[in-house]
Design a protein around this motif. Structure first.
Motif, PDB file in Angstrom:
ATOM      1  N   ALA A  60       0.760   3.926  -3.064  1.00 15.31           N
ATOM      2  CA  ALA A  60       0.383   5.296  -2.708  1.00 15.31           C
ATOM      3  C   ALA A  60       1.446   6.304  -3.131  1.00 15.31           C
ATOM      4  CB  ALA A  60       0.140   5.395  -1.195  1.00 15.31           C
ATOM      5  N   ASP A  78      -5.851  -8.656   1.861  1.00  9.01           N
ATOM      6  CA  ASP A  78      -6.649  -7.457   2.151  1.00  9.01           C
ATOM      7  C   ASP A  78      -8.126  -7.851   2.165  1.00  9.01           C
ATOM      8  OD1 ASP A  78      -8.021  -5.051   2.123  1.00  9.01           O
ATOM      9  OD2 ASP A  78      -6.472  -4.061   0.907  1.00  9.01           O
ATOM     10  N   ASP A 120       0.819  -1.205   0.000  1.00  6.62           N
ATOM     11  CA  ASP A 120       0.000   0.000   0.000  1.00  6.62           C
ATOM     12  C   ASP A 120       0.855   1.257   0.000  1.00  6.62           C
ATOM     13  OD1 ASP A 120       1.003  -0.461   2.493  1.00  6.62           O
ATOM     14  OD2 ASP A 120      -0.862  -0.067   3.573  1.00  6.62           O
ATOM     15  N   ASP A 151     -10.570  -6.191   1.452  1.00 13.64           N
ATOM     16  CA  ASP A 151     -11.264  -5.614   0.301  1.00 13.64           C
ATOM     17  C   ASP A 151     -11.084  -6.432  -0.965  1.00 13.64           C
ATOM     18  OD1 ASP A 151     -12.148  -3.587   1.902  1.00 13.64           O
ATOM     19  OD2 ASP A 151     -10.501  -2.217   1.376  1.00 13.64           O
ATOM     20  N   THR A 152     -10.087  -7.313  -0.977  1.00 12.85           N
ATOM     21  CA  THR A 152      -9.830  -8.068  -2.201  1.00 12.85           C
ATOM     22  C   THR A 152     -10.728  -9.284  -2.327  1.00 12.85           C
ATOM     23  OG1 THR A 152      -8.132  -9.416  -1.144  1.00 12.85           O
ATOM     24  CG2 THR A 152      -7.423  -7.358  -2.147  1.00 12.85           C
ATOM     25  N   ASP A 192      -8.005   4.614  -8.294  1.00 14.27           N
ATOM     26  CA  ASP A 192      -7.081   5.747  -8.256  1.00 14.27           C
ATOM     27  C   ASP A 192      -5.637   5.281  -8.208  1.00 14.27           C
ATOM     28  OD1 ASP A 192      -7.703   4.632  -5.787  1.00 14.27           O
ATOM     29  OD2 ASP A 192      -7.129   6.457  -4.680  1.00 14.27           O
ATOM     30  N   TRP A 193      -5.359   4.231  -7.408  1.00 13.79           N
ATOM     31  CA  TRP A 193      -4.024   3.657  -7.390  1.00 13.79           C
ATOM     32  C   TRP A 193      -3.680   3.057  -8.761  1.00 13.79           C
ATOM     33  CZ3 TRP A 193      -3.718   0.483  -2.157  1.00 13.79           C
ATOM     34  CH2 TRP A 193      -3.590   1.396  -1.094  1.00 13.79           C
ATOM     35  N   ARG A 202      -9.395  -3.092  -7.209  1.00 10.32           N
ATOM     36  CA  ARG A 202     -10.254  -2.579  -6.139  1.00 10.32           C
ATOM     37  C   ARG A 202     -10.031  -1.091  -5.869  1.00 10.32           C
ATOM     38  NH1 ARG A 202     -14.161  -6.444  -4.709  1.00 10.32           N
ATOM     39  NH2 ARG A 202     -13.232  -8.512  -5.050  1.00 10.32           N
ATOM     40  N   HIS A 203      -8.885  -0.548  -6.351  1.00  7.81           N
ATOM     41  CA  HIS A 203      -8.566   0.859  -6.077  1.00  7.81           C
ATOM     42  C   HIS A 203      -8.230   1.559  -7.403  1.00  7.81           C
ATOM     43  CE1 HIS A 203      -7.796  -1.222  -2.244  1.00  7.81           C
ATOM     44  NE2 HIS A 203      -8.154  -0.069  -1.666  1.00  7.81           N
ATOM     45  N   VAL A 219      -5.502  -5.844  -6.034  1.00  4.74           N
ATOM     46  CA  VAL A 219      -5.525  -4.587  -5.290  1.00  4.74           C
ATOM     47  C   VAL A 219      -5.782  -3.420  -6.233  1.00  4.74           C
ATOM     48  CG1 VAL A 219      -4.095  -3.001  -3.921  1.00  4.74           C
ATOM     49  CG2 VAL A 219      -4.064  -5.457  -3.429  1.00  4.74           C
ATOM     50  N   LEU A 220      -5.134  -3.433  -7.415  1.00  2.00           N
ATOM     51  CA  LEU A 220      -5.341  -2.352  -8.383  1.00  2.00           C
ATOM     52  C   LEU A 220      -6.778  -2.334  -8.886  1.00  2.00           C
ATOM     53  CD1 LEU A 220      -2.024  -2.610 -10.470  1.00  2.00           C
ATOM     54  CD2 LEU A 220      -2.617  -0.895  -8.755  1.00  2.00           C
TER      55      LEU A 220
END
Length: 692
Positions: free
Chosen positions: A23, A54, A19, A56-57, A87-88, A84-85, A81-82
């Motif tokens: 970020a 995570d 993360d 969230d994953t 913006d990242w 789910r996010h 992870v990408l």
């Protein structure tokens, strides 16, 4: 202080959390910061330990199919992870694309894994420097960035093992399917192929390569490379065009011709002597030809992403090989080592006796060698009795040994301990056919013959050197009434050969020196052939003026026949005389323990002490020491020569246990064959090449 040291050691494999890495992605940051960010991501992919899933994953990551490479699991986790996010994911993709855009990829395709210096020694210095000075991340050099990101030996394997699904998901995450990205990659690949083709052409047309190829320079494939690659990369020519297919086939045929020409150069080197610099040039050209083939596969069919992954894996392997000194030395010196070994093998064939006539001739030659060694022993006592400076003593001892060995050489005598370094390569040649029954039988025949020949040579040397050295001392005491050495020196000489002292270590060290002298002899013969010194001497105007045409030719023939022997004997003399003194000055104290010279010294000492010497325990310890000395002199030099011969010839694997068992069975069935040659020579032993 200890905390700092612990953190320094941990930093080798430590990395930030994912993360924190995602970020900190910033496509507008300085190039050095972006490159350092990518290096940190590479360390995360190789990081040890289980992933913390995570929440969230979702369960996908935990239920992902197990792969053989942990980096694949981490890549899937990264992609989830990408996903789910967003913006990242956007910053991640733009940062990666900016790194690829702002770093020069041509250096990666053309220079990675390819020697950057025109010669071997400059390249070796450059690699030594690269091992301790990694490239800085603030340069726009994709090759240097590769070396920083993919620093682990397993990186190439997991990149090559990426499956099509994972590759497609990575490409989708990077948003790299745009037309401008595809065109930029194709243009870079085409330009890199053109650069590599021009480098191959320059090497192939250089004097050192061109002079070893037959025909006119215009007929060589190197001469036509530029026109072929220019036609292939013609602007506007589509890859699905039939003309492109014909031009591609023609270009590939030229590449095959370049490889065939490189092999022809190797054949010329095999026949006329090896140059490390020429081998280095050929090896570098072969690397470039292989790289062109990889780039062609990716350029011609850009839709197959698996080829890009394979290209990337090969670039990683090349990057890591570029840092290897052993890889450079192995590729450049293997040919020279083989040439040197083959010269030793040719000489070694003369030392292997296969019938009773050859056996008798070897015994007579060994007896002559023992007789000359007696003179060497007494001159050695005289030199060391003068108590001169250590270097002067070593120099005079070197001249004494070299003169003695040259006398043995030109009288066609033999010194037993010189044989194993020559017979080892000859025996290794037999392993070419050891996988077949007839080849295995030939190997056993030669092994027995080699053992018998070495034993006969040692016996012939010692059977003469001991009694003659004793007789010379006895005659001196009877006729002159004086000893050639003092009783104290005689006792010290006997005690110095004790098996309980450092004699075994010194004897093994002497075996190494015997092997080194055989390498020098092979190198000298290679140098003579490589530079065509025979022809230079035979056609030299001034030599012909002084000696006449026939005399110049005879002089050239003399050096052709004897240069190897002279170089080997003179080098052995100086290695035995000055080698221990030089080594003792820089490191541990070492001495020479040569079985024939030591036996002559003991004979002289017994002549001084008389029958009382037989009651000295130190004498029998010395006898045991000399017996072990002979074994170590022979076995160490043979083992080194045999091992080098196997490595230089890249021999196929054979079952060593089966070969050893075959030799043991022969010895059990015919034990006397170790001492007496057969009346009928085995057919398999007639010629060196029969078993191959």
């Amino acid at each position: 202080m200890f905390r700092k040291w612990r953190k320094w050691r941990e930093s080798r494999n430590a990395s930030l959390q994912l993360d924190a890495i995602l970020a900190s992605a910033n496509p507008d940051a300085l190039l050095a910061d972006r490159n350092a960010w990518l290096v940190e991501l590479g360390y995360w992919l190789r990081r040890d330990g289980r992933l913390a899933v995570d929440p969230d994953t979702g369960p996908d990551q935990a239920n992902a199919p197990a792969r053989s490479y942990p980096a694949h699991v981490r890549l899937r986790y990264l992609l989830q992870v990408l996903a789910r996010h967003p913006d990242w994911a956007d910053r991640f993709a733009r940062t990666i694309r900016s790194i690829v855009r702002d770093n020069d990829p041509t250096s990666l395709f053309c220079d990675t894994g390819v020697a950057s210096h025109p010669g071997f020694w400059g390249e070796m210095v450059d690699r030594l420097q690269a091992r301790f000075l990694p490239p800085p991340p603030n340069r726009n050099d994709m090759a240097g960035l590769f070396a920083l990101v993919f620093a682990d030996e397993s990186d190439a394997d997991w990149v090559d093992g990426l499956d099509d699904d994972l590759i497609e998901r990575i490409a989708s995450a990077l948003q790299a399917g745009a037309e401008d990205d595809r065109i930029m990659l194709e243009d870079t690949l085409a330009a890199s192929i053109q650069v590599l083709a021009s480098q191959v052409r320059a090497t192939g047309l250089s004097q050192s390569i061109r002079s070893r190829l037959p025909g006119r320079v215009q007929d060589t494939p190197f001469f036509r490379l530029d026109a072929a690659i220019a036609a292939l990369c013609e602007e506007g020519l589509a890859h699905d065009n039939e003309v492109f297919g014909h031009r591609l086939n023609y270009f590939r045929a030229l590449l095959d011709g370049c490889l065939a020409a490189a092999q022809h150069v190797y054949d010329d080197l095999e026949e006329n002597g090896v140059s490390v610099e020429v081998v280095f040039q050929i090896e570098r050209m072969k690397v470039r030809l292989a790289r062109i083939d990889l780039l062609l596969n990716a350029w011609v069919d850009p839709g197959r992403h698996s080829r890009h992954a394979h290209l990337m894996a090969e670039l990683i392997r090349s990057t890591q090989a570029r840092r290897s000194i052993a890889h450079l030395a192995g590729s450049s010196f293997a040919q020279l080592a083989r040439k040197v070994v083959e010269r030793s093998a040719e000489t070694g064939e003369h030392y292997i006796t296969r019938d009773r006539k050859e056996y008798g001739e070897l015994l007579r030659a060994a007896a002559g060698g023992g007789l000359v060694t007696v003179v060497t022993v007494y001159l050695k006592f005289l030199i060391y009795g003068l108590h001169l400076d250590k270097f002067v003593e070593g120099l005079l001892a070197s001249l004494n040994y070299a003169g003695s060995f040259l006398a043995i050489h030109f009288a066609h005598f033999t010194l037993a301990t010189k044989q194993p370094a020559m017979t080892g390569p000859a025996l290794a040649h037999r392993l070419d056919g050891a996988g077949r029954p007839e080849g295995r039988e030939a190997f056993v025949d030669d092994t027995i013959a080699m053992i018998r020949s070495n034993a006969a040579a040692i016996f012939g040397n010692l059977a003469v050197v001991f009694p003659v050295a004793l007789l010379v001392q006895w005659l001196a005491s009877k006729l002159l009434g004086a000893n050639l050495i003092t009783p104290a020196k005689a006792i010290a000489t006997i005690e110095s050969f004790s098996i309980l002292g450092p004699t075994p270590l010194y004897a093994a060290f002497t075996g190494v020196l015997l092997w080194l002298s055989s390498l020098i002899a092979g190198w000298a013969d290679n140098w003579f052939a490589l530079h065509r010194v025979h022809d230079v001497m035979a056609y030299n105007r001034r030599l012909r003026y002084v000696l006449g045409q026939g005399g110049a030719m005879k002089l050239a023939d003399f050096w052709k026949r004897n240069l190897s022997g002279i170089a080997g004997n003179v080098s052995l003399g100086f290695l035995l005389g000055l080698g221990p003194e030089i080594l003792s000055f820089f490191g541990p104290h070492m001495e020479v323990r040569h079985v024939t010279l030591s036996t002559g010294s003991v004979g002289t000492a017994i002549g001084v002490l008389g029958m009382d010497a037989l009651r000295m325990p130190s004498l029998w310890l010395a006898v045991a020491g000399i017996a072990l000395m002979g074994v170590l002199n022979v076995s160490v030099s043979f083992a080194l020569a045999f091992n080098m011969a196997m490595r230089s010839r890249n021999l196929p694997r054979v079952d060593r246990r089966e070969l050893s068992a075959a030799v043991r069975r022969r010895i059990v069935r015919h034990p006397m064959s170790l001492l007496i040659p057969p009346r009928v020579v085995p057919v398999s032993s007639h010629a060196p090449g029969d078993a191959a």
